[in-house]
Design a protein around this motif. Structure first.
Motif, PDB file in Angstrom:
ATOM      1  N   VAL A   1     -77.693   0.299  67.103  1.00 29.18           N
ATOM      2  CA  VAL A   1     -79.063   0.427  66.581  1.00 29.18           C
ATOM      3  C   VAL A   1     -79.553  -0.914  66.058  1.00 29.18           C
ATOM      4  CG1 VAL A   1     -78.719   2.850  65.964  1.00 29.18           C
ATOM      5  CG2 VAL A   1     -78.267   1.072  64.260  1.00 29.18           C
ATOM      6  N   PHE A   2     -80.871  -1.056  66.065  1.00 32.08           N
ATOM      7  CA  PHE A   2     -81.481  -2.236  65.473  1.00 32.08           C
ATOM      8  C   PHE A   2     -82.274  -1.803  64.250  1.00 32.08           C
ATOM      9  CE2 PHE A   2     -84.860  -5.318  64.804  1.00 32.08           C
ATOM     10  CZ  PHE A   2     -84.135  -6.497  64.789  1.00 32.08           C
ATOM     11  N   CYS A   3     -81.907  -2.355  63.096  1.00 34.58           N
ATOM     12  CA  CYS A   3     -82.613  -2.043  61.844  1.00 34.58           C
ATOM     13  C   CYS A   3     -83.645  -3.134  61.591  1.00 34.58           C
ATOM     14  CB  CYS A   3     -81.640  -1.972  60.675  1.00 34.58           C
ATOM     15  SG  CYS A   3     -80.460  -0.613  60.778  1.00 34.58           S
ATOM     16  N   TYR A   4     -84.875  -2.706  61.397  1.00 31.90           N
ATOM     17  CA  TYR A   4     -85.985  -3.652  61.222  1.00 31.90           C
ATOM     18  C   TYR A   4     -85.990  -4.229  59.804  1.00 31.90           C
ATOM     19  CZ  TYR A   4     -87.835  -1.428  65.463  1.00 31.90           C
ATOM     20  OH  TYR A   4     -88.010  -0.935  66.726  1.00 31.90           O
ATOM     21  N   ASN A   5     -86.159  -5.533  59.729  1.00 34.61           N
ATOM     22  CA  ASN A   5     -86.267  -6.176  58.417  1.00 34.61           C
ATOM     23  C   ASN A   5     -87.743  -6.201  58.011  1.00 34.61           C
ATOM     24  OD1 ASN A   5     -85.311  -7.430  56.114  1.00 34.61           O
ATOM     25  ND2 ASN A   5     -85.179  -9.466  57.033  1.00 34.61           N
ATOM     26  N   VAL A   6     -88.219  -5.068  57.633  1.00 39.21           N
ATOM     27  CA  VAL A   6     -89.617  -4.913  57.220  1.00 39.21           C
ATOM     28  C   VAL A   6     -89.643  -4.199  55.884  1.00 39.21           C
ATOM     29  CG1 VAL A   6     -90.423  -4.764  59.612  1.00 39.21           C
ATOM     30  CG2 VAL A   6     -89.897  -2.665  58.358  1.00 39.21           C
TER      31      VAL A   6
ATOM     32  N   GLY B   1     -84.288  -8.579  61.917  1.00 39.40           N
ATOM     33  CA  GLY B   1     -83.502  -7.399  61.556  1.00 39.40           C
ATOM     34  C   GLY B   1     -82.072  -7.621  61.988  1.00 39.40           C
ATOM     35  N   VAL B   2     -81.320  -6.558  62.064  1.00 41.39           N
ATOM     36  CA  VAL B   2     -79.905  -6.680  62.457  1.00 41.39           C
ATOM     37  C   VAL B   2     -79.569  -5.649  63.529  1.00 41.39           C
ATOM     38  CG1 VAL B   2     -79.113  -7.626  60.260  1.00 41.39           C
ATOM     39  CG2 VAL B   2     -79.178  -5.144  60.570  1.00 41.39           C
ATOM     40  N   LEU B   3     -78.760  -6.067  64.492  1.00 40.57           N
ATOM     41  CA  LEU B   3     -78.191  -5.135  65.462  1.00 40.57           C
ATOM     42  C   LEU B   3     -76.860  -4.658  64.892  1.00 40.57           C
ATOM     43  CD1 LEU B   3     -78.466  -3.930  68.381  1.00 40.57           C
ATOM     44  CD2 LEU B   3     -76.819  -5.697  69.063  1.00 40.57           C
ATOM     45  N   MET B   4     -76.705  -3.357  64.770  1.00 39.91           N
ATOM     46  CA  MET B   4     -75.457  -2.777  64.248  1.00 39.91           C
ATOM     47  C   MET B   4     -74.761  -2.038  65.377  1.00 39.91           C
ATOM     48  SD  MET B   4     -76.809  -1.174  60.614  1.00 39.91           S
ATOM     49  CE  MET B   4     -75.162  -0.988  59.891  1.00 39.91           C
ATOM     50  N   GLU B   5     -73.514  -2.418  65.641  1.00 39.87           N
ATOM     51  CA  GLU B   5     -72.718  -1.764  66.686  1.00 39.87           C
ATOM     52  C   GLU B   5     -71.414  -1.255  66.080  1.00 39.87           C
ATOM     53  OE1 GLU B   5     -72.613  -4.237  70.515  1.00 39.87           O
ATOM     54  OE2 GLU B   5     -73.069  -5.681  68.936  1.00 39.87           O
ATOM     55  N   ALA B   6     -71.012  -0.072  66.492  1.00 40.24           N
ATOM     56  CA  ALA B   6     -69.733   0.470  66.017  1.00 40.24           C
ATOM     57  C   ALA B   6     -69.127   1.355  67.091  1.00 40.24           C
ATOM     58  CB  ALA B   6     -69.917   1.267  64.733  1.00 40.24           C
ATOM     59  N   LEU B   7     -67.797   1.249  67.214  1.00 38.73           N
ATOM     60  CA  LEU B   7     -67.072   2.059  68.193  1.00 38.73           C
ATOM     61  C   LEU B   7     -65.672   2.329  67.645  1.00 38.73           C
ATOM     62  CD1 LEU B   7     -67.205   3.261  71.103  1.00 38.73           C
ATOM     63  CD2 LEU B   7     -66.101   1.140  71.867  1.00 38.73           C
ATOM     64  N   SER B   8     -65.329   3.603  67.513  1.00 39.87           N
ATOM     65  CA  SER B   8     -63.995   3.924  67.010  1.00 39.87           C
ATOM     66  C   SER B   8     -62.952   3.641  68.088  1.00 39.87           C
ATOM     67  CB  SER B   8     -63.929   5.377  66.542  1.00 39.87           C
ATOM     68  OG  SER B   8     -64.441   6.267  67.508  1.00 39.87           O
TER      69      SER B   8
ATOM     70  N   ARG C   1     -85.449  -4.362  50.904  1.00 41.31           N
ATOM     71  CA  ARG C   1     -84.841  -3.140  50.370  1.00 41.31           C
ATOM     72  C   ARG C   1     -84.853  -2.042  51.439  1.00 41.31           C
ATOM     73  NH1 ARG C   1     -80.950  -1.551  47.555  1.00 41.31           N
ATOM     74  NH2 ARG C   1     -81.142   0.598  46.862  1.00 41.31           N
ATOM     75  N   TYR C   2     -85.928  -2.006  52.196  1.00 41.19           N
ATOM     76  CA  TYR C   2     -86.104  -0.992  53.239  1.00 41.19           C
ATOM     77  C   TYR C   2     -85.014  -1.124  54.310  1.00 41.19           C
ATOM     78  CZ  TYR C   2     -88.764   1.723  56.749  1.00 41.19           C
ATOM     79  OH  TYR C   2     -89.186   2.642  57.672  1.00 41.19           O
ATOM     80  N   MET C   3     -84.744  -2.343  54.747  1.00 44.77           N
ATOM     81  CA  MET C   3     -83.710  -2.530  55.765  1.00 44.77           C
ATOM     82  C   MET C   3     -82.338  -2.205  55.184  1.00 44.77           C
ATOM     83  SD  MET C   3     -82.523  -5.840  58.037  1.00 44.77           S
ATOM     84  CE  MET C   3     -81.490  -6.559  56.770  1.00 44.77           C
TER      85      MET C   3
END
Lengths: 331, 130
Positions: free
Chosen positions: A232-237, A215-222, A174-176
């Motif tokens: 960013v890397f979101c931790y799966n904790v 966790g997941v690496l999230m990348e975005a570029l317009s 839920r946190y991630m």
């Protein structure tokens, strides 16, 4: 152009395989199943368990991206917050690609050019039939929503309208999940407002043969301007919960022999941080501005507070935090 | 100074040196609030206003705007010293942020107004006076 994109992604995946032994292959997504959303919870597999701490903790993400493991922040900046896209990747062509699952059944990279054409036009469906790898669901009183795990979309439903696409769903705490949502909101609202495109890639990272992602690496570029740019890397904790990444099994951190070390407790507010609450002068309850009780509150009962938590408690200490939105812990 | 800011649900003002979000109806509302007066803002922010008149583009609007002028800044740390009126537009959504709204010490909220956004369900304007 799609051919070049596929070649690029294949090269990227080859690099991934060197580190994680994932065997994945891109395919066009096939949205056969119609079901539910990112925040879907389930109470199945309820069980009480005390785990033995074993050496299965995540490390690939930290090694790959040069970041520290979770120390209290939901996410870490990677590559100075600059995604690994190049200008050559920028296109207005609509595409949506999901990697095949590997031999362990784990998801790979999800990559899309987010635009209005991909965004959902129908309500979310039910995804409770999907059991991603590492799905060992339990509920804990230390988690606001109760359930530990969500079926986390790699590319959020609000961005691409994917329901039960099993190549797009991983077991996420839920946190991630909550850490990912602000980034998803930023992309979704930008596209709705500008009608532009955003290159958007989410990479789940697994250590060795673990079934639960680090966790997941999230990348975005317009594409059309420079307004959206993050990496960013979101931790799966989950703070307070020990996660066995090898299997997804879990227990209260305090029930492990070492007291648990896969995550750390966080506080809702930090000293000096500005907070916003909506106070009900009748019920003497404090709510977050986004709480349904706040948005539906009669103006005659409503009092808005913006300031530090310390000042709030000093002035409005008689108020109780709402039990639904839980804006802070009662002192 | 009369300062315009935009913020998310967590009092974020910006992320990665960029705005968190934008909404055409906020821009229209700002123009309505300033009437015929000048608005001091950066070139980055001015790009949201199209062909609007009365824009005074400066790379440091907080420092360069006259004492009683309207000013709009995005995605940067702000000091509210010298700000007599704060117009705070809330997007009603959560976004990532690394720049936060400072404590509104010494300011009192005198008005709240809600309106539909162009791409946001509901924009809330909060007006604070020192």
């Amino acid at each position: 152009m799609k051919k070049y994109l596929l070649i690029f992604i294949s090269l990227l995946l080859a690099c991934v395989l060197l580190f994680s032994s994932c065997v994945v292959e891109f395919v066009e997504e096939i949205p056969d199943e119609q079901t539910d959303n990112q925040e879907e919870n389930s109470d199945e597999n309820q069980e009480e368990n005390t785990l033995t701490v074993v050496d299965n903790q995540p490390h690939v993400a930290t090694e790959r991206y040069g970041i520290a493991w979770y120390e209290g922040d939901e996410y870490a900046l990677v590559n100075d917050n600059v995604p690994f896209f190049t200008n050559a990747d920028k296109t207005t062509e609509v595409f949506e690609l999901y990697a095949d699952k590997d031999t362990l059944g784990r998801c790979g990279v999800a990559y899309a050019n987010i635009c209005e054409a991909l965004m959902p036009t129908e309500e979310r469906g039910n995804i409770s039939s999907v059991k991603p790898t590492g799905w060992v669901q339990n509920s804990y009183s230390v988690i606001k929503s109760g359930s530990l795990y969500n079926r986390s979309h790699l590319i959020a439903f609000q961005l691409a309208g994917e329901n039960a696409n099993t190549a797009n769903l991983i077991t996420g705490t839920r946190y991630m999940n909550e850490a990912m949502i602000p980034f998803e909101n930023m992309v979704a609202d930008y596209v709705k407002e500008t009608h532009h495109h955003v290159l958007y890639r989410v990479t789940p990272v697994f250590t060795d043969n673990n079934l639960l992602a680090d966790g997941v690496l999230m990348e975005a570029l317009s594409v059309e301007d420079d307004d959206i740019c993050f990496c960013v890397f979101c931790y799966n904790v989950q703070p307070g919960i020990y996660l066995e990444y090898l299997t997804g099994n879990n227990c209260l951190a305090s029930e492990t022999p070492t007291g648990g070390d896969s995550s750390a407790d966080t506080t809702d507010t930090q000293d000096g941080e500005t907070v916003s609450y909506v106070l009900n002068t009748s019920s003497k309850k404090a709510h977050l501005p986004s709480c349904s009780s706040a948005t539906s509150m009669a103006d005659s009962n409503r009092l808005d507070y913006v300031g530090t938590q310390e000042n709030f408690l000093a002035v409005y200490g008689a108020y109780s935090p709402c039990g639904v939105c839980k804006p802070y812990q009662k002192p | 100074m009369k300062l315009f800011l935009t913020a998310d649900d967590k009092n974020g003002l910006g992320f990665n040196r960029r705005r968190q979000s934008r909404d055409a109806n906020i821009i229209a509302d700002m123009l309505s609030v300033i009437g015929g007066e000048k608005l001091y803002l950066s070139a980055y922010s001015a790009s949201l206003f199209g062909e609007a008149e009365n824009l005074e583009i400066t790379e440091n609007p907080l420092q360069n705007a006259p004492k009683d002028a309207f000013c709009f800044v995005e995605a940067q740390n702000v000091s509210l010293d010298g700000v007599e009126i704060l117009y705070l537009y809330r997007f009603g959504r959560s976004y990532p942020s690394d720049v936060k709204l400072p404590p509104l010490t010494g300011m009192e909220k005198v008005q709240t107004r809600e309106f539909a956004g162009s791409s946001h369900d509901k924009i809330t304007l909060e007006v604070y006076r020192r």
